[in-house]
Design an enzyme around this catalytic site. Structure first.
Site, PDB file in Angstrom:
ATOM      1  N   GLU A  51      -0.109 -32.238 -32.307  1.00 46.06           N
ATOM      2  CA  GLU A  51      -1.346 -31.205 -32.514  1.00 46.06           C
ATOM      3  C   GLU A  51      -1.739 -30.358 -31.641  1.00 46.06           C
ATOM      4  O   GLU A  51      -1.624 -30.807 -30.692  1.00 46.06           O
ATOM      5  CB  GLU A  51      -2.333 -32.473 -32.661  1.00 46.06           C
ATOM      6  CG  GLU A  51      -2.143 -34.001 -31.731  1.00 46.06           C
ATOM      7  CD  GLU A  51      -2.631 -33.529 -30.359  1.00 46.06           C
ATOM      8  OE1 GLU A  51      -3.494 -32.169 -29.930  1.00 46.06           O
ATOM      9  OE2 GLU A  51      -1.174 -33.847 -28.981  1.00 46.06           O
ATOM     10  N   GLY A  59       0.516 -31.699 -25.129  1.00 46.82           N
ATOM     11  CA  GLY A  59       0.429 -32.132 -26.830  1.00 46.82           C
ATOM     12  C   GLY A  59       1.575 -30.627 -27.691  1.00 46.82           C
ATOM     13  O   GLY A  59       2.415 -30.998 -26.655  1.00 46.82           O
ATOM     14  N   GLU A  60       1.484 -30.891 -28.787  1.00 45.66           N
ATOM     15  CA  GLU A  60       2.391 -29.569 -29.365  1.00 45.66           C
ATOM     16  C   GLU A  60       3.534 -29.874 -30.098  1.00 45.66           C
ATOM     17  O   GLU A  60       4.009 -29.437 -30.514  1.00 45.66           O
ATOM     18  CB  GLU A  60       2.185 -28.163 -28.673  1.00 45.66           C
ATOM     19  CG  GLU A  60       1.327 -27.020 -28.428  1.00 45.66           C
ATOM     20  CD  GLU A  60       1.682 -26.451 -27.026  1.00 45.66           C
ATOM     21  OE1 GLU A  60       3.317 -25.711 -27.067  1.00 45.66           O
ATOM     22  OE2 GLU A  60       1.092 -25.372 -26.828  1.00 45.66           O
ATOM     23  N   GLY A  61       3.734 -31.272 -29.625  1.00 46.80           N
ATOM     24  CA  GLY A  61       4.684 -32.141 -30.167  1.00 46.80           C
ATOM     25  C   GLY A  61       5.746 -32.073 -29.552  1.00 46.80           C
ATOM     26  O   GLY A  61       6.627 -32.177 -29.225  1.00 46.80           O
TER      27      GLY A  61
END
Length: 341
Positions: free
Chosen positions: A165, A306-308
């Protein structure tokens, strides 16, 4: 996903949760039988062996392979940022989405390193959800529709899904979701996020406390999501549910992604059996969330981006586990003597 006959969109979600399949037992038996014949002592590859089993059981393939891994990043904005809960302004969400598109983010480099596909989903960035300390994030139709949007993220096909996300303010929202689902004080779930100072952390804690107090008594996990969640959290929950129905293994990223799947866990403790939790975030509440769900993460690198990114790193490990299982010779084919009786 269309509205149910009862006129309550969440009923469709509840029906899908009831229809979730279990692992493929024949595939599990096949992968275990082959593992016993590979040129290594039994159990010598430790968790790599169980990862190959996990992929087999949830993909339904006794000789598992991963050929179409995908990282899906869901991006959204949140009205609660007006409360001063983040070190960055909300326009950074769109700027980072543009950075993903240009290939300049950390997740882009990890995807290149591990040969992973990457899709980024813009969830109405110009229309933040309302401030959850003052009003609900969604009405029921819009929350269900956002989950359905997440379910459609798999439409292009994938055999391994990594969820991630992007959203300034979303660690505040995730903390509110987890506090409402699992209890405890707001301070148990709140952390520095993007790096707020002590005053910002105090504002963030108070925002979570106010949001949870506003919905006091709400027990239904979908109602918790609707009232104090966010678009990326709803979309990730939908994507994970769709993956289960399509027999696609899922790797969950960090704190915010874990809050998303916690909604499904509270609906059915078995709802996350097809999920691997990639890492323990440096965000303090993540460890408590994993404990509440009885989950053990694959690694702890002190990450909180985050960001995967954590999920993508874990995908590299999972791909290696599957490749080892598929590519190793057996004792018979290699002409290697087996263990003496």
């Amino acid at each position: 996903m269309t509205a149910s006959a009862s006129g309550l969109p969440f009923d469709d979600i509840r029906n899908l949760v009831r229809q979730m399949p279990g692992p493929d037992e024949e595939a599990l038996a096949e992968v275990r039988a082959r593992d016993a014949q590979l040129t290594k002592p039994a159990g010598s590859l430790g968790r790599l062996e169980t990862l190959a089993e996990w992929v087999a059981g949830w993909s339904g393939r006794g000789r598992p392979q991963i050929t179409r891994p995908m990282v899906a990043i869901f991006a959204a904005n949140h009205g609660v940022t007006a409360k001063g809960v983040s070190a960055y302004p909300s326009e950074v969400t769109r700027q980072m989405v543009e950075n993903f598109a240009a290939g300049g983010a950390a997740i882009n480099q990890i995807c290149i390193a591990h040969d992973l596909g990457l899709k980024v989903f813009d969830l109405a960035l110009d229309m933040p959800t309302p401030d959850i300390t003052e009003e609900d994030a969604f009405d029921e139709p819009n929350c269900a529709a956002t989950m359905a949007f997440g379910m459609e993220a798999l439409a292009g096909g994938a055999d391994l899904l990594c969820i991630g996300e992007m959203g300034i303010g979303n660690t505040t929202v995730a903390a509110a979701v987890l506090a409402a689902l699992y209890g405890g004080d707001a301070a148990d779930w709140v952390g520095p996020g993007t790096g707020v100072d002590d005053e910002g952390l105090a504002r963030k804690t108070e925002a979570v406390r106010a949001a949870v107090a506003r919905i006091a008594g709400t027990q239904d996990p979908l109602e918790v999501l609707r009232r104090v969640g966010g678009r990326e959290i709803a979309a990730m929950a939908g994507a994970v549910l769709a993956a289960r129905l399509q027999r696609i293994p899922v790797i969950v990223d960090g704190f915010v992604a874990t809050a998303a799947v916690a909604v499904l866990h509270k609906m059915d403790p078995a709802a996350l059996d097809h999920c691997l939790f990639s890492h323990v975030s440096a965000e303090p509440g993540h460890r408590g969330a994993l404990a509440a769900m009885g989950q053990e993460a694959l690694f702890d690198f002190g990450m909180r981006l985050g960001e995967g990114t954590g999920a993508a790193l874990a995908a590299g490990i999972v791909k290696a586990a599957v490749k080892v299982h598929d590519g190793m010779a057996t004792f018979a084919t290699a002409g290697v003597s087996e263990k003496s009786d």
